[in-house]
Motif scaffolding. Sequence first.
Motif, short mmCIF file in Angstrom:
data_model
loop_
_atom_site.label_atom_id
_atom_site.label_comp_id
_atom_site.label_asym_id
_atom_site.label_seq_id
_atom_site.Cartn_x
_atom_site.Cartn_y
_atom_site.Cartn_z
N GLN A 132 68.58 16.65 -83.02
CA GLN A 132 69.91 17.04 -83.47
C GLN A 132 70.00 18.55 -83.71
OE1 GLN A 132 68.13 14.49 -84.78
NE2 GLN A 132 69.31 12.82 -83.86
N GLU A 133 68.94 19.14 -84.25
CA GLU A 133 68.93 20.59 -84.46
C GLU A 133 69.02 21.34 -83.13
OE1 GLU A 133 66.20 21.37 -88.39
OE2 GLU A 133 65.18 20.75 -86.54
N ARG B 134 66.75 29.60 -79.89
CA ARG B 134 66.63 30.37 -81.14
C ARG B 134 66.61 31.87 -80.87
NH1 ARG B 134 64.43 27.97 -86.00
NH2 ARG B 134 64.09 25.75 -85.69
N ASN B 135 65.81 32.27 -79.90
CA ASN B 135 65.71 33.70 -79.59
C ASN B 135 67.04 34.26 -79.09
OD1 ASN B 135 63.04 33.75 -80.35
ND2 ASN B 135 62.24 33.73 -78.27
N ALA B 136 67.72 33.50 -78.25
CA ALA B 136 69.02 33.96 -77.75
C ALA B 136 70.01 34.13 -78.90
CB ALA B 136 69.57 32.98 -76.72
N MET B 137 70.02 33.17 -79.83
CA MET B 137 70.96 33.25 -80.96
C MET B 137 70.57 34.36 -81.94
SD MET B 137 73.29 31.19 -80.19
CE MET B 137 74.26 31.18 -81.68
N LEU B 138 69.29 34.65 -82.06
CA LEU B 138 68.86 35.74 -82.95
C LEU B 138 69.13 37.11 -82.34
CD1 LEU B 138 65.44 34.61 -84.45
CD2 LEU B 138 67.44 35.36 -85.71
N THR C 178 59.20 25.23 -76.60
CA THR C 178 59.62 26.35 -75.78
C THR C 178 61.12 26.30 -75.52
OG1 THR C 178 57.45 26.49 -74.72
CG2 THR C 178 59.30 27.50 -73.54
N TYR C 179 61.67 25.11 -75.26
CA TYR C 179 63.11 24.98 -75.11
C TYR C 179 63.83 25.40 -76.39
CZ TYR C 179 62.92 22.44 -70.65
OH TYR C 179 62.76 22.09 -69.33
N ARG D 11 72.18 23.76 -81.95
CA ARG D 11 71.99 25.15 -81.53
C ARG D 11 72.47 25.36 -80.09
NH1 ARG D 11 67.66 25.11 -85.24
NH2 ARG D 11 66.19 24.10 -83.86
N PHE D 12 72.22 24.36 -79.24
CA PHE D 12 72.65 24.46 -77.84
C PHE D 12 74.18 24.48 -77.75
CE2 PHE D 12 73.59 22.31 -73.72
CZ PHE D 12 73.15 23.33 -72.90
N ARG D 13 74.85 23.62 -78.53
CA ARG D 13 76.33 23.64 -78.54
C ARG D 13 76.85 25.00 -79.01
NH1 ARG D 13 75.74 18.33 -80.26
NH2 ARG D 13 75.81 18.91 -82.45
N GLN D 14 76.22 25.55 -80.03
CA GLN D 14 76.63 26.84 -80.55
C GLN D 14 76.44 27.93 -79.49
OE1 GLN D 14 74.55 28.03 -84.10
NE2 GLN D 14 75.82 29.84 -84.39
#
Length: 171
Positions: free
Chosen positions: A45-46, A150-154, A144-145, A50-53
């Motif tokens: 779910q997490e 996470r890295n893209a959003m950061l 890794t996925y 994050r993917f939807r965001q």
Amino acid sequence: MTREEYLQRPSIEGVVYKIDKNEIRVQNDCTLFIQIRNCRKVTLQEVQARFRQLKQEASASEKFKLKGTTKFMPAVRELYPAYRASCDDIERLFAELTEFVQRIKLDGIHYGCSDDELLEAATQRQNEISKYYWRNSAYSRFLTYDKCIRNAMLDRPWEDEETVNYTLTIA
């Protein structure tokens, strides 16, 4: 050689033990005997949230494009059961390793430690856990996925004023 004979040898000085729920490390100034981390838990779910965001960010920005979105979530969903099974196994092995290291801490590490049965058993558990951190394991690929998102959003490189176009390939 018996355990009693091993314990008669002089102790190695300066051994530091770090034992907590996330990491075990046993070392002195010149030798790292054991170092391993416990499972990093991430729920499906997490990752989905994050993917939807990330997809919303991509659709809201004219500079930002996502590639591989149709393959990403199916790959994550397919890996998730194996990732959970890996986490369960890592936690079991980590608990066993914790018990061994607690016993080693009580007895100390002595010179000629290659004969230490407890240290050998602890090293074996460490090696079994380490296999899950190999790049080709389901555990590692799932993380890794998650790390990619996470890295893209950061970092949010598409928000940089100098960026004209940014494409992120996620699968």
